[in-house]
Design an enzyme around this catalytic site. Sequence first.
Site, PDB file in Angstrom:
ATOM      1  N   CYS A 115     -12.847  14.852  13.630  1.00  0.00           N
ATOM      2  CA  CYS A 115     -12.546  14.092  12.418  1.00  0.00           C
ATOM      3  C   CYS A 115     -13.784  14.000  11.525  1.00  0.00           C
ATOM      4  CB  CYS A 115     -12.008  12.710  12.764  1.00  0.00           C
ATOM      5  SG  CYS A 115     -13.101  11.789  13.835  1.00  0.00           S
TER       6      CYS A 115
ATOM      7  N   CYS B 116       0.824  -1.205   0.000  1.00  0.00           N
ATOM      8  CA  CYS B 116       0.000   0.000   0.000  1.00  0.00           C
ATOM      9  C   CYS B 116       0.865   1.265   0.000  1.00  0.00           C
ATOM     10  CB  CYS B 116      -0.885  -0.025   1.243  1.00  0.00           C
ATOM     11  SG  CYS B 116      -1.729   1.510   1.581  1.00  0.00           S
TER      12      CYS B 116
END
Length: 456
Positions: free
Chosen positions: A412, A163
């Site tokens: 968030c 990744c």
Amino acid sequence: MKKDDLVQLTIEDISSEGLGIGHVEKMAVFVKDTVIGDEIQAKIIKMKKTYAFGRLIQVLTPSPDRVKPVCPVSRQCGGCQIQAMDYQAQLKYKENKVKNNLMRIGGFSQELLGETMEPILGMEEPFHYRNKAQFPIGTDKDGRLVAGFYAGRTHSIVDYHSCALGTGVNETILELVLAHMQKHNISAYDETSGKGLVRHVMIRCGFATKQIMVCIVVNGKKLPFAEELAAELAKIPDMTSIVLNVNMEKTNVILGSEVQPLWGQDYIEDYIGNVKYRISPLSFYQVNPKQTEKLYGTALEYAALQGNETVWDLYCGIGTISLFLAQKAKKVCGVEVVPQAIEDAKKNAALNQFTNAEFYAGRAEDVLPEKYKKEGIQADVIVIDPPRKGCEQSVLDTMLQMAPERIVYVSCDSATLARDLKYLCENGYELRRWRATDMFPMTNHCECVCLLTRKA
Ligand code: SAH
């Protein structure tokens, strides 16, 4: 418009799930893998009453912000939603998203938001920033072991080990685990049947200390030949902690509550700024340490501590923000629901020789009202960093009763942030400063810090 139609549209916005949004015959159409400004052709794959979903067939005229994704599986994988968008455009988009939510949901005027905004803090190198990866382990249709990430909106695994957001060592670790499973015929967990053993491999790295933790999550009490695997993994330079996590629940929550040490310590350490943190497998720790330092720096600046303040830090995790603040405050009290995180927070305070920090395990909505009622606790500054769903009403109400000079809200999710700020600002506070920080480049998530002060 109906299912299977081919349509043309221009992408105007991005949804909270990261899908591009355009319109056909005044109806909103959501299309994955698109960038604001793209003119595209899409095939309608699902019709709802007031909107539709399309699949990208071709980009007719690319947006000026369209770039070639770095990762070869960026379209299949659900991890990154906006890798095809130029990074500077990502930052603009995120800042606008926060601003729009504060306007639409929070009811703040464009003028006030313009006056109080400080520019978004982005990254210079927006890849390989994650210190934590959680790879699901499974089998493909031929029964071969696979590891990677979930495809968007599904639980089928994209078999990919390197990744672009993670660290290089992830690939080495995954390969060792898969080889071990193959050698000893150890099964992967199957979500639908609830059978099979190995569920996830979680890897954490302390970016400042280089320490590595591997946590193997199993649907059982044991991993066959675990010592042999641990010995292999231990050869990796900087390996510090290898643990087994037991999760026998039929759930998509990744970690269970039981941790068995396999090799080394059962925690790793890391630094943010000058503060050292101890991190257990079950504790929350920010995944982007570089940006975390900027985020906490903003929170500290907004808290404007002189040294004689009492500060409450709600949703404190392992005390990360609390200890950052303890450097400048008379006293800091942290509240957090995960007991292991509170254990870490206490150890972290001792580790850094802070004697002015106290921590309480429990839900903020229980601990704060109770302590206010029974002990009449007070605060000069309250810092909050809740999960995406934002604050419970009782937390907001108790904060209003405690009436601190300043509230610093770290968020968030700008939609719940806007909702909570609206309530606080209708009840005696005003928005003074706000600043987004990009903690998650290539994804549509955005973090934001806001300063509210009590009206005179
Ligand atoms: N401030 C910390 C953690 C922020 S993440 C940091 O920056 O590292 C949000 C934290 O809230 C998590 O640690 C989560 O376990 C905790 N949490 C979730 N719901 C809670 C609740 N109702 N009361 C207290 N803490 C909660």
